[in-house]
Motif scaffolding. Structure first.
Motif, mmCIF file in Angstrom:
data_model
loop_
_atom_site.group_PDB
_atom_site.id
_atom_site.type_symbol
_atom_site.label_atom_id
_atom_site.label_comp_id
_atom_site.label_asym_id
_atom_site.label_seq_id
_atom_site.Cartn_x
_atom_site.Cartn_y
_atom_site.Cartn_z
ATOM 1 N N THR A 96 0.805 -1.227 0.000
ATOM 2 C CA THR A 96 0.000 0.000 0.000
ATOM 3 C C THR A 96 0.833 1.269 0.000
ATOM 4 O O THR A 96 0.312 2.348 -0.211
ATOM 5 C CB THR A 96 -0.936 0.014 1.228
ATOM 6 O OG1 THR A 96 -0.147 -0.100 2.422
ATOM 7 C CG2 THR A 96 -1.921 -1.153 1.166
ATOM 8 N N LYS A 97 2.143 1.156 0.267
ATOM 9 C CA LYS A 97 2.982 2.345 0.305
ATOM 10 C C LYS A 97 3.178 2.919 -1.095
ATOM 11 O O LYS A 97 3.259 2.179 -2.068
ATOM 12 C CB LYS A 97 4.353 2.016 0.906
ATOM 13 C CG LYS A 97 4.353 1.824 2.414
ATOM 14 C CD LYS A 97 5.780 1.650 2.915
ATOM 15 C CE LYS A 97 5.810 1.517 4.437
ATOM 16 N NZ LYS A 97 7.204 1.344 4.930
ATOM 17 N N THR A 98 3.277 4.236 -1.159
ATOM 18 C CA THR A 98 3.576 4.895 -2.427
ATOM 19 C C THR A 98 5.079 5.076 -2.528
ATOM 20 O O THR A 98 5.643 6.060 -2.055
ATOM 21 C CB THR A 98 2.872 6.267 -2.507
ATOM 22 O OG1 THR A 98 1.465 6.092 -2.335
ATOM 23 C CG2 THR A 98 3.126 6.937 -3.856
ATOM 24 N N GLU A 99 5.739 4.090 -3.132
ATOM 25 C CA GLU A 99 7.181 4.194 -3.292
ATOM 26 C C GLU A 99 7.642 3.336 -4.460
ATOM 27 O O GLU A 99 7.029 2.317 -4.777
ATOM 28 C CB GLU A 99 7.923 3.811 -2.010
ATOM 29 C CG GLU A 99 7.715 2.390 -1.555
ATOM 30 C CD GLU A 99 8.477 2.116 -0.255
ATOM 31 O OE1 GLU A 99 8.557 3.039 0.582
ATOM 32 O OE2 GLU A 99 8.978 0.991 -0.093
ATOM 33 N N PRO A 100 8.737 3.753 -5.107
ATOM 34 C CA PRO A 100 9.226 3.025 -6.271
ATOM 35 C C PRO A 100 10.115 1.857 -5.891
ATOM 36 O O PRO A 100 10.673 1.808 -4.790
ATOM 37 C CB PRO A 100 10.039 4.096 -7.013
ATOM 38 C CG PRO A 100 10.570 4.966 -5.911
ATOM 39 C CD PRO A 100 9.510 4.980 -4.844
ATOM 40 N N GLN A 101 10.254 0.923 -6.811
ATOM 41 C CA GLN A 101 11.176 -0.193 -6.643
ATOM 42 C C GLN A 101 11.908 -0.403 -7.960
ATOM 43 O O GLN A 101 11.284 -0.551 -9.014
ATOM 44 C CB GLN A 101 10.417 -1.467 -6.274
ATOM 45 C CG GLN A 101 11.328 -2.678 -6.094
ATOM 46 C CD GLN A 101 10.542 -3.962 -5.879
ATOM 47 O OE1 GLN A 101 9.717 -4.338 -6.704
ATOM 48 N NE2 GLN A 101 10.778 -4.628 -4.770
ATOM 49 N N ILE A 102 13.251 -0.380 -7.901
ATOM 50 C CA ILE A 102 14.039 -0.615 -9.109
ATOM 51 C C ILE A 102 14.186 -2.114 -9.322
ATOM 52 O O ILE A 102 14.660 -2.829 -8.440
ATOM 53 C CB ILE A 102 15.426 0.042 -9.017
ATOM 54 C CG1 ILE A 102 15.298 1.556 -8.872
ATOM 55 C CG2 ILE A 102 16.241 -0.279 -10.265
ATOM 56 C CD1 ILE A 102 16.629 2.277 -8.882
ATOM 57 N N VAL A 103 13.784 -2.568 -10.481
ATOM 58 C CA VAL A 103 13.897 -3.990 -10.816
ATOM 59 C C VAL A 103 15.291 -4.288 -11.368
ATOM 60 O O VAL A 103 15.904 -5.294 -11.022
ATOM 61 C CB VAL A 103 12.816 -4.389 -11.834
ATOM 62 C CG1 VAL A 103 12.960 -5.844 -12.243
ATOM 63 C CG2 VAL A 103 11.420 -4.132 -11.255
ATOM 64 N N ALA A 104 15.807 -3.414 -12.225
ATOM 65 C CA ALA A 104 17.142 -3.589 -12.801
ATOM 66 C C ALA A 104 17.626 -2.246 -13.324
ATOM 67 O O ALA A 104 16.823 -1.386 -13.695
ATOM 68 C CB ALA A 104 17.126 -4.620 -13.925
ATOM 69 N N ALA A 105 18.958 -2.070 -13.335
ATOM 70 C CA ALA A 105 19.543 -0.797 -13.757
ATOM 71 C C ALA A 105 20.603 -1.021 -14.830
ATOM 72 O O ALA A 105 21.190 -2.101 -14.940
ATOM 73 C CB ALA A 105 20.169 -0.089 -12.551
ATOM 74 N N ASN A 106 20.820 0.039 -15.613
ATOM 75 C CA ASN A 106 21.844 0.018 -16.673
ATOM 76 C C ASN A 106 21.653 -1.165 -17.617
ATOM 77 O O ASN A 106 22.588 -1.912 -17.930
ATOM 78 C CB ASN A 106 23.241 -0.007 -16.048
ATOM 79 C CG ASN A 106 23.519 1.240 -15.229
ATOM 80 O OD1 ASN A 106 23.319 2.364 -15.690
ATOM 81 N ND2 ASN A 106 23.949 1.061 -13.991
#
Length: 354
Positions: A96-106
């Motif tokens: 329920t939190k409003t926050e991002p999650q990075i799945v993969a970078a570069n």
């Protein structure tokens, strides 16, 4: 070619010593594994890093380049900072939190993996395409389990996918017969990074094993009743393939909640937006207005009603997420200044007492 280039380094950053560079290859909760192309290290975040990080996007993700202090004798490292990302695949974190999650970078390429069975979901695929364009990577559609379908069934699925994956490569393949693997390898280039994204049970981990030529990822059978899979991959991990390409495997995502994507709508829905631009009126609501090219395209079969409604739904969802993020940012800013004000008052009272 140096060891850093072998693990994807192609950036020019002047203010960093190459000896302190490493790339994140595994993330498990608060534990990281990094590599400099020669040695792998278990790593943790420095105290300064932890104090300065305020946003989930500040923390390392698989594929990130990081500046580290190496402790070679212990095969450990301390992460001091994350270097600027060339691309990042971000979703709204589960819960329920409003926050991002990075799945993969570069990452250079995202393989959007679906199976050629009745778990195929075009609407979910649209979300992945939109998020991939937003990430800065190039999307490629991969359809697994070709050996379980007849040629006619494969062609039928491809024709449906072509309707929403406009202009994208579509690769049907089989991990059993290896048919289609050669086409996939055309998108797995030495020193370039790709990521496998999709639901549980579509064959991502099996595909990693196939490409590596050995069993490195656990796999489980899917339920025959609805073709849905069980989670086998529990963390994100980067692998080096025999040809020098880098491949990130990720846990299955049943739902992909959008975090951002407004700027990528034109790329992901270029067919819909082309019809919109051809409408007689700039403010056409695509309802009963004369000269509406969207309604005409739906009526003559050039555009499906489902595709158009999905486009509208994703627009509404992105607008809603933007409002939530703005509200959260305002609350965080207010909280920050309340804390600053309290610290100033406490400091002032302390000086008065002296």
């Amino acid at each position: 070619m140096n060891n850093l280039e072998q693990i994807g380094w192609n950036q020019t950053i002047q203010d960093i010593e190459k000896e302190t560079l490493a790339r994140v290859i595994t993330v498990q909760k608060n534990s990281y594994q990094v590599t400099d192309g020669t040695l792998d290290y278990m790593a943790h975040l420095s105290g300064k890093f932890m104090n300065q990080a305020i946003n989930p996007l500040d923390f390392p993700a698989v594929g990130d380049w990081v500046e580290v202090l190496k402790l070679p004798d212990e095969r450990k490292a301390v992460i001091n900072r994350v270097l600027p990302r060339a691309s990042q695949f971000v979703r709204q974190a589960a819960g329920t939190k409003t926050e991002p999650q990075i799945v993969a970078a570069n990452i250079d390429t995202v393989f959007i993996v679906n199976s050629l069975n009745h778990d195929l979901n075009l609407r979910r695929m649209e979300r992945y395409i939109l998020s991939t364009y937003e990430s800065g990577a190039s999307p490629v559609i991969v359809l697994t389990k070709k050996d379980e379908c007849s040629p006619d069934e494969v062609e039928e699925v491809i024709s449906h996918v072509e309707g929403i994956a406009v202009g994208l490569p579509i690769i049907p393949l089989s991990n059993v017969t290896k048919e289609g693997i050669d086409l996939l390898m055309e998108h797995l280039l030495p020193m370039r990074t790709a990521a496998l994204l999709g639901s549980s049970g579509v064959g991502k981990s099996t595909l990693v094993n196939t490409l590596l030529g050995k069993e490195v990822q656990d796999t489980k059978d899917i339920r025959s009743t609805d073709s849905k899979g069980r989670h086998t991959t529990t963390h994100r991990e980067m692998f080096r393939l025999p040809n020098g390409a880098l491949l990130i495997d990720t846990p299955g995502m049943r739902e992909l909640q959008l975090w951002e994507g407004e700027s990528a709508m034109e790329s992901a829905f270029q067919d819909v937006e082309a019809f919109e631009e051809a409408c007689k009126f700039n403010d056409c609501q695509h309802d009963t207005e004369p000269g509406c090219q969207v309604r005409e395209a739906i009526e003559n079969g050039e555009l499906s009603e489902e595709r158009f409604q999905s486009y509208l739904k994703l627009q509404r969802e992105l607008a809603y997420e933007k409002r939530r993020q703005d509200q959260k940012a305002q609350l965080e800013e207010k909280s920050k200044w309340k804390k600053v004000s309290k610290n100033q008052r406490d400091s002032y009272n302390f000086r008065k007492m002296r």
